[in-house]
Design a protein around this motif. Structure first.
Motif, PDB file in Angstrom:
ATOM      1  N   GLU A  11      27.391  58.938 -16.904  1.00 37.68           N
ATOM      2  CA  GLU A  11      27.553  59.019 -15.221  1.00 37.68           C
ATOM      3  C   GLU A  11      27.248  57.498 -14.833  1.00 37.68           C
ATOM      4  O   GLU A  11      26.462  56.676 -15.263  1.00 37.68           O
ATOM      5  CB  GLU A  11      26.603  59.816 -14.857  1.00 37.68           C
ATOM      6  CG  GLU A  11      26.802  61.497 -14.965  1.00 37.68           C
ATOM      7  CD  GLU A  11      25.825  62.327 -14.569  1.00 37.68           C
ATOM      8  OE1 GLU A  11      26.078  63.721 -14.654  1.00 37.68           O
ATOM      9  OE2 GLU A  11      24.645  61.957 -14.080  1.00 37.68           O
ATOM     10  N   LEU A  15      28.438  56.859  -8.797  1.00 38.84           N
ATOM     11  CA  LEU A  15      28.584  58.080  -8.649  1.00 38.84           C
ATOM     12  C   LEU A  15      27.310  58.951  -8.428  1.00 38.84           C
ATOM     13  O   LEU A  15      27.169  59.831  -7.393  1.00 38.84           O
ATOM     14  CB  LEU A  15      29.345  58.895  -9.832  1.00 38.84           C
ATOM     15  CG  LEU A  15      30.843  58.434  -9.946  1.00 38.84           C
ATOM     16  CD1 LEU A  15      31.414  59.105 -10.998  1.00 38.84           C
ATOM     17  CD2 LEU A  15      31.456  58.698  -8.342  1.00 38.84           C
ATOM     18  N   VAL A  40      35.189  54.872 -11.801  1.00 39.79           N
ATOM     19  CA  VAL A  40      34.465  55.489 -11.009  1.00 39.79           C
ATOM     20  C   VAL A  40      35.316  56.432 -10.094  1.00 39.79           C
ATOM     21  O   VAL A  40      34.872  57.599  -9.503  1.00 39.79           O
ATOM     22  CB  VAL A  40      33.540  54.555 -10.143  1.00 39.79           C
ATOM     23  CG1 VAL A  40      33.076  55.073  -8.925  1.00 39.79           C
ATOM     24  CG2 VAL A  40      32.483  53.913 -11.051  1.00 39.79           C
ATOM     25  N   ALA A  44      35.300  60.212  -9.380  1.00 37.46           N
ATOM     26  CA  ALA A  44      35.081  60.790  -7.958  1.00 37.46           C
ATOM     27  C   ALA A  44      36.089  61.800  -7.665  1.00 37.46           C
ATOM     28  O   ALA A  44      35.867  62.918  -6.945  1.00 37.46           O
ATOM     29  CB  ALA A  44      35.121  59.467  -7.145  1.00 37.46           C
ATOM     30  N   LEU A  53      31.151  59.433  -1.790  1.00 37.51           N
ATOM     31  CA  LEU A  53      31.088  58.252  -2.229  1.00 37.51           C
ATOM     32  C   LEU A  53      31.683  57.273  -1.050  1.00 37.51           C
ATOM     33  O   LEU A  53      31.084  56.175  -0.664  1.00 37.51           O
ATOM     34  CB  LEU A  53      32.259  57.974  -3.436  1.00 37.51           C
ATOM     35  CG  LEU A  53      32.177  56.569  -3.931  1.00 37.51           C
ATOM     36  CD1 LEU A  53      31.046  55.938  -4.290  1.00 37.51           C
ATOM     37  CD2 LEU A  53      33.412  56.523  -4.969  1.00 37.51           C
TER      38      LEU A  53
END
Lengths: 345, 86
Positions: A11, A15, A40, A44, A53
């Motif tokens: 992860e 995020l 990323v 997302a 985000l």
């Protein structure tokens, strides 16, 4: 930088910062950065975290270059456009179901966006989720099929779908998806669910000039927990939904636990809440979290939760039902599963 | 003349962005002040009030804002996204 999780997937800090933004104490500022930007943004998009985000960037929790921002904004806008297209579809679908006298509830994406997030644009989604009352399942599928919705997976032989299934995905001619839910999960925690329970009350949202019945807050939390613990893709957004309902909506989590206990699925709720706090790195003390951490999860329940977490094949998940079915029903269940297997290529 | 959102329209706003859809599935995206304009259309509002509010919001004078606002309202109205009264 990526961070390992309980389930072993990476992860990204940006995020995690997005998924926890607005909950609890802020963390140190995270930079989107050119190296990981594409990964990323892809993460997302896949997890429908672009709105959160973007809000994290607007509030300064995540920093990004102008070029990064341009890409993020485009992605967010694409998801917002899809959200309104899907809401229009939800209204048309509601009209069909209402005309046929089907009892249904809107759940997940648009329900959460309007009722549980401060700004609907924060919570984007990629399909519409409708829960159908068990008594109306066949009628709902029939009505929508007759209205041009196409069922992606073939109808299973026998009565597996209506008796034990989770539901089905229907696709429109324009390629939009409606997830029609018969229950929240298959397997050990699904077959004991009495879905009539969550139809006992309802909330509502106004969409397209009409009222749309929605699961009440404890019901929305229950569905969010099932998705977080047992869903096919257990991304950060699923855990944000759980935390959002508890910390922001102040959903009656005790009512959620109560229904889950009556379904022998308390472990699903406890595990979802625990993992939400872990994966979102929440440092907020809350009685729901205390209850979750003090709930004893049996070895059998834990084994099945882990099996769903690693996305074991359908058959393995379905077979986890056996110990929860009445003995007289086991042969019928196995027969349904066996017939399903033979139909597969 | 007064304007307001058509209550049957689905919509989302973000900074500098507006997405609207009819129940039938037609959509429109508007950049710039579209989102800000939309937020003022929750209730009936006169064209003059709307122009004044957006001029204040963007630190511009009303005569320079007015043509864009009128043009956008006409476009939104023509596609059924806003109601016109008068």
């Amino acid at each position: 930088m990526a961070k390992d999780t309980l389930t072993g997937t990476a992860e990204y800090r940006a995020l995690v910062a997005a998924a926890r933004h607005g909950l609890g104490e802020g963390t140190s500022q995270v930079t989107l950065g050119p190296t990981l930007r594409d990964a990323v943004l892809a993460g997302a998009r896949f997890d429908r975290l672009s709105g959160l985000l973007a809000l994290a960037v607007l509030d300064g929790a995540v920093t990004a270059t102008d070029d990064d921002l341009k890409l993020l904004w485009e992605q967010w806008h694409d998801e917002l456009l899809l959200s309104v297209r899907l809401e229009a579809l939800a209204v048309r679908t509601a009209d069909v179901l209402d005309a046929g006298g089907v009892n249904w509830r809107l759940t997940k994406g648009p329900a959460l966006a309007h009722l549980d997030y401060p700004h609907p644009a924060a919570r984007t989604f990629g399909d519409i989720d409708l829960l159908v009352h068990p008594a109306d399942w066949s009628a709902a599928v029939g009505l929508l099929s007759a209205s041009g919705y196409r069922r992606e997976a073939p109808t299973l032989p026998g009565d597996y779908d209506s008796r034990y299934g989770k539901g089905t995905t229907l696709t429109t001619a324009e390629g939009l998806e409606v997830d029609l839910h018969r229950r929240f999960a298959i397997g050990r925690f699904g077959v004991t669910a009495r879905m009539e329970t969550v139809f006992a009350s309802a909330a509502s949202v106004q969409l397209g000039g009409r009222s749309m019945p929605v699961l009440d807050a404890p019901g929305r939390l229950l569905h969010a927990c099932f998705h977080a613990s047992l869903g096919g893709f257990r991304g950060l957004r699923a855990f944000r939904d759980v935390a959002q309902l508890i910390l922001v909506t102040s959903a009656d989590w005790e009512a959620t636990f109560s229904v889950a206990r009556s379904w022998k699925a308390e472990a699903v709720v406890a595990s979802a809440i625990r993992e939400s706090w872990d994966r979102l790195e929440l440092d907020v003390e809350h009685p729901a979290h205390a209850r979750a951490t003090s709930t004893t999860i049996s070895r059998g329940d834990r084994r099945v939760l882990q099996m769903f977490a690693r996305e074991a094949p359908f058959r393995s998940q379905a077979l986890s039902s056996l110990r929860r079915l009445p003995p007289s029903e086991v042969p019928r269940y196995l027969w349904s599963l066996g017939r399903r297997k033979r139909r597969q290529p | 003349m007064r304007w307001r959102r058509n209550p049957r329209v689905l919509w989302r706003t973000a900074p500098g962005y507006l997405a609207v859809a009819t129940v039938g599935g037609h959509t429109l995206e508007v950049g710039g002040p579209g989102g800000e304009l939309w937020l003022h259309l929750a209730e009936w509002i006169t064209e003059e009030e709307l122009i004044a509010a957006l001029a204040r919001r963007y630190g511009a004078d009303e005569p320079s804002v007015s043509p864009d606002v009128r043009s956008l309202l006409e476009e939104l109205s023509g596609q059924g996204y806003v109601d016109r009264d008068g």
